[in-house]
Design a protein around this motif. Structure first.
Motif, PDB file in Angstrom:
ATOM      1  N   ILE A 210     -27.820  12.991   6.854  1.00  0.00           N
ATOM      2  CA  ILE A 210     -28.819  12.438   5.923  1.00  0.00           C
ATOM      3  C   ILE A 210     -29.233  13.517   4.923  1.00  0.00           C
ATOM      4  O   ILE A 210     -29.551  14.648   5.294  1.00  0.00           O
ATOM      5  CB  ILE A 210     -30.045  11.909   6.686  1.00  0.00           C
ATOM      6  CG1 ILE A 210     -29.623  10.775   7.643  1.00  0.00           C
ATOM      7  CG2 ILE A 210     -31.117  11.409   5.711  1.00  0.00           C
ATOM      8  CD1 ILE A 210     -30.708  10.366   8.613  1.00  0.00           C
ATOM      9  N   ARG A 211     -29.249  13.132   3.645  1.00  0.00           N
ATOM     10  CA  ARG A 211     -29.603  14.050   2.561  1.00  0.00           C
ATOM     11  C   ARG A 211     -30.736  13.449   1.735  1.00  0.00           C
ATOM     12  O   ARG A 211     -30.985  12.240   1.798  1.00  0.00           O
ATOM     13  CB  ARG A 211     -28.384  14.285   1.665  1.00  0.00           C
ATOM     14  CG  ARG A 211     -27.167  14.854   2.385  1.00  0.00           C
ATOM     15  CD  ARG A 211     -26.047  15.143   1.403  1.00  0.00           C
ATOM     16  NE  ARG A 211     -25.543  13.931   0.779  1.00  0.00           N
ATOM     17  CZ  ARG A 211     -24.493  13.232   1.225  1.00  0.00           C
ATOM     18  NH1 ARG A 211     -23.864  13.643   2.313  1.00  0.00           N
ATOM     19  NH2 ARG A 211     -24.084  12.155   0.587  1.00  0.00           N
ATOM     20  N   ASP A 214     -30.948   9.680   0.302  1.00  0.00           N
ATOM     21  CA  ASP A 214     -30.253   8.687   1.117  1.00  0.00           C
ATOM     22  C   ASP A 214     -31.249   7.646   1.622  1.00  0.00           C
ATOM     23  O   ASP A 214     -32.382   7.973   1.975  1.00  0.00           O
ATOM     24  CB  ASP A 214     -29.584   9.346   2.329  1.00  0.00           C
ATOM     25  CG  ASP A 214     -28.293  10.052   1.977  1.00  0.00           C
ATOM     26  OD1 ASP A 214     -27.787   9.829   0.855  1.00  0.00           O
ATOM     27  OD2 ASP A 214     -27.794  10.828   2.813  1.00  0.00           O
ATOM     28  N   ARG A 215     -30.787   6.425   1.687  1.00  0.00           N
ATOM     29  CA  ARG A 215     -31.604   5.330   2.208  1.00  0.00           C
ATOM     30  C   ARG A 215     -31.220   5.073   3.659  1.00  0.00           C
ATOM     31  O   ARG A 215     -30.056   4.816   3.965  1.00  0.00           O
ATOM     32  CB  ARG A 215     -31.414   4.065   1.373  1.00  0.00           C
ATOM     33  CG  ARG A 215     -31.950   4.193  -0.055  1.00  0.00           C
ATOM     34  CD  ARG A 215     -31.629   2.937  -0.861  1.00  0.00           C
ATOM     35  NE  ARG A 215     -32.213   1.750  -0.269  1.00  0.00           N
ATOM     36  CZ  ARG A 215     -33.477   1.360  -0.431  1.00  0.00           C
ATOM     37  NH1 ARG A 215     -34.302   2.085  -1.185  1.00  0.00           N
ATOM     38  NH2 ARG A 215     -33.927   0.271   0.133  1.00  0.00           N
ATOM     39  N   CYS A 234     -34.878  10.272   9.215  1.00  0.00           N
ATOM     40  CA  CYS A 234     -34.920  10.125   7.755  1.00  0.00           C
ATOM     41  C   CYS A 234     -35.894  11.115   7.131  1.00  0.00           C
ATOM     42  O   CYS A 234     -35.541  11.876   6.218  1.00  0.00           O
ATOM     43  CB  CYS A 234     -35.303   8.693   7.392  1.00  0.00           C
ATOM     44  SG  CYS A 234     -35.523   8.418   5.622  1.00  0.00           S
ATOM     45  N   GLY A 239     -34.954  11.822   3.163  1.00  0.00           N
ATOM     46  CA  GLY A 239     -34.415  10.528   2.774  1.00  0.00           C
ATOM     47  C   GLY A 239     -35.507   9.516   2.468  1.00  0.00           C
ATOM     48  O   GLY A 239     -36.709   9.814   2.553  1.00  0.00           O
TER      49      GLY A 239
END
Length: 530
Positions: A210-211, A214-215, A234, A239
């Protein structure tokens, strides 16, 4: 020496296969990672829900204000705070505010959990403060002396950000308490520490790549441990959390990352989710066709681990061309041992019970020392005061060092005196053309009943497939084809509902048969009377 009965080769492989890589943690306190994103990108969207959004800066300020309020209410590091909410942005404020106050959050879905269970949770976790939403306040069975705080009251979030001095939180303090189903009918509270949760979320592959931007879909019940993977996984990586409404698929279509049970994922068409890059499943065995279908489009992780080992402690990126769907190897800083009934390692390739060790092992059950002593034990392989946890999952190491999940120890049943692994029957059924999901249950001492979906699956063909692959005593007496399989509120298959359905079908068939016999009898008497 606990390995002296093994051959030298198996001793070496025990260590090679059973130990995850040693990886340092960037921060053992998960809320600190969220705070760093709030400082670095305060305007980035942290979450959205039904058209409303909240930025990282706003989330941090509101949570800080709540933490100050909790401190004024007497909440101290090491305490537990009830988080009785429905999916929402206030849910996130309550969760993060509790962690900032140094307490562990105790989540329950206030819309689904019966009052008796809420009362049990409050008393077992000793939550003197409960956070909820205004419309659900009257559902909380609050004992005398306890405080209720509505997270969606506007006043607290209009005041200036006053976080005050940081709470003195240590890595081995509680992060959350989750209640799992118990053998006595009362759920057991499992205390998971900051070290436990940071170890899976802040290392690869548990970070799911995750970056910022990102969703990540938030599909699961907040009281289910995999929801912490969605939410904190998240927010600790910058994210945007896409919190679902009633339509799971609509949220999944907008996501880059999905965490789900196989049951929830089976209701989502991968073709309708072109932007999904990463998928992780756990919580129950994953059907091979489901894994193949998603792995052809995205990075797909098949994972395993009970709540007591902090979401998952093994992961494997699945390749559709692989001969087996495995659960991989231990995640960083964790271990897995395949042991016999005397807690000795079995040779590579032999079946045993999986025990988990390392940083994943949670702090134990609240107020249940007997059960803690039964399921947690000193780890003779790591030593140094470490503990290991008895997962009750059966497994074996493949020759190349992958863990093959072989069902639960309590999934083995006796039918006509023979031992049957229910998951092995379901696995055969899931290879029948058109079958997406299958479940097999023990109906009585002499028979099994299986359920397949969708409804178009041919029950006779499904039954014949089991008969061709397994001994006769494994063949279900009935196969019921259903449009979908019922789910629990945590996104797993509802086996009790399936057994009720099977009983209803049996009673209906007996009623039809009885009416048929009666009609023939009436017809015969009429003919004789003529």
């Amino acid at each position: 020496m606990p390995l002296r009965h093994l051959t030298p080769k198996d001793r070496a492989l025990f260590h090679e296969y059973g130990r995850g890589p040693a990886v340092p943690l960037p921060d053992p306190l998960v809320h600190r990672a969220v705070e760093r994103w709030a400082a670095a990108t305060p305007g980035a969207v942290a979450a959205e829900h039904q058209g409303a959004t909240i930025t990282y800066g706003e989330l941090d300020r509101y949570a800080g204000t709540l933490a100050a309020r909790l401190a004024r209410e007497g909440v101290r590091p090491g305490d537990h705070v009830g988080l009785f909410v429905r999916r929402s942005i206030p849910m996130l404020v309550g969760l993060l505010g509790t962690l900032k106050a140094g307490a562990a959050y105790v989540p329950q879905d206030i819309g689904l959990t019966p009052p008796a269970q809420l009362d049990h949770v409050i008393r077992t976790a000793a939550t003197r403060v409960v956070l909820t939403q205004r419309e659900y306040a009257d559902r909380v069975p609050l004992p005398p002396g306890h405080r209720l705080i509505a997270l969606d009251e506007p006043l607290p979030y209009q005041s200036p950000y006053e976080n005050g001095p940081r709470a003195d939180v240590r890595p081995d303090d509680g992060c959350y308490v989750l209640f799992t189903s118990g053998t006595t009918g009362r759920p057991n509270g499992v205390k998971v520490t900051h070290r436990n949760i940071a170890n899976i979320l802040l290392t690869a592959p548990g970070d799911l790549g995750i970056r910022p931007g990102d969703r990540v879909a938030q599909l699961l019940n907040v009281a289910f441990d995999m929801a912490a993977w969605e939410i904190l996984g998240c927010l600790t990586h910058g994210g945007t959390l896409a919190i679902r409404g009633k339509d799971i698929t609509a949220t999944a279509r907008t996501a880059d990352v999905i965490v789900a049970t196989p049951t929830v994922l089976s209701g989502i068409d991968p073709a309708s989710c072109p932007r999904v890059r990463t998928v992780a499943v756990a919580g129950e065995p994953c059907p091979r066709p489901l894994a193949d279908r998603w792995a052809a489009r995205a990075t797909f992780y098949n994972c395993c681990g009970p709540t007591e080992t902090t979401i998952v402690n093994t992961m494997r990126r699945h390749d559709p061309s692989a001969p087996l769907l495995t659960i991989g190897r231990p995640t960083p800083n964790n271990t897995v041992y395949v042991l016999d009934a005397h807690r000795r390692p079995v040779p590579i390739g032999e079946t045993g019970e999986m025990w988990a060790g390392g940083d994943c092992v949670s702090a134990g059950y609240l107020g249940n020392d007997r059960l803690t002593a039964e399921r947690y034990a000193p780890d003779p392989f790591l030593g140094g005061g470490h503990r290991m946890f008895r997962t009750r999952d059966l497994g074996r190491w493949t020759a190349d060092g992958e863990l093959e999940h072989l069902g639960r120890t309590d999934d083995q049943v006796k039918v006509r005196g023979f031992r049957v692994e229910l998951d092995s029957v379901s696995s055969v059924l899931e290879r029948v053309p058109g079958c997406v999901r299958a479940v097999t249950l023990k109906r009585d001492a002499r028979s099994l009943v299986s359920f397949v979906c969708p409804a178009e699956v041919d029950p006779a063909a499904a039954r014949d497939a089991v008969a061709a692959a397994l001994p006769y005593y494994c063949v279900p007496s009935d196969v019921l084809a259903l449009p979908t399989l019922p789910e629990t509120d945590r996104g797993k298959i509802d086996k009790r509902a399936l057994l009720r359905l099977a009983e209803e079908r049996t009673l209906e068939e007996r009623s039809v048969a009885a009416r048929s016999v009666e009609e023939r009898s009436v017809e015969e008497r009429t003919v004789m009377a003529r």
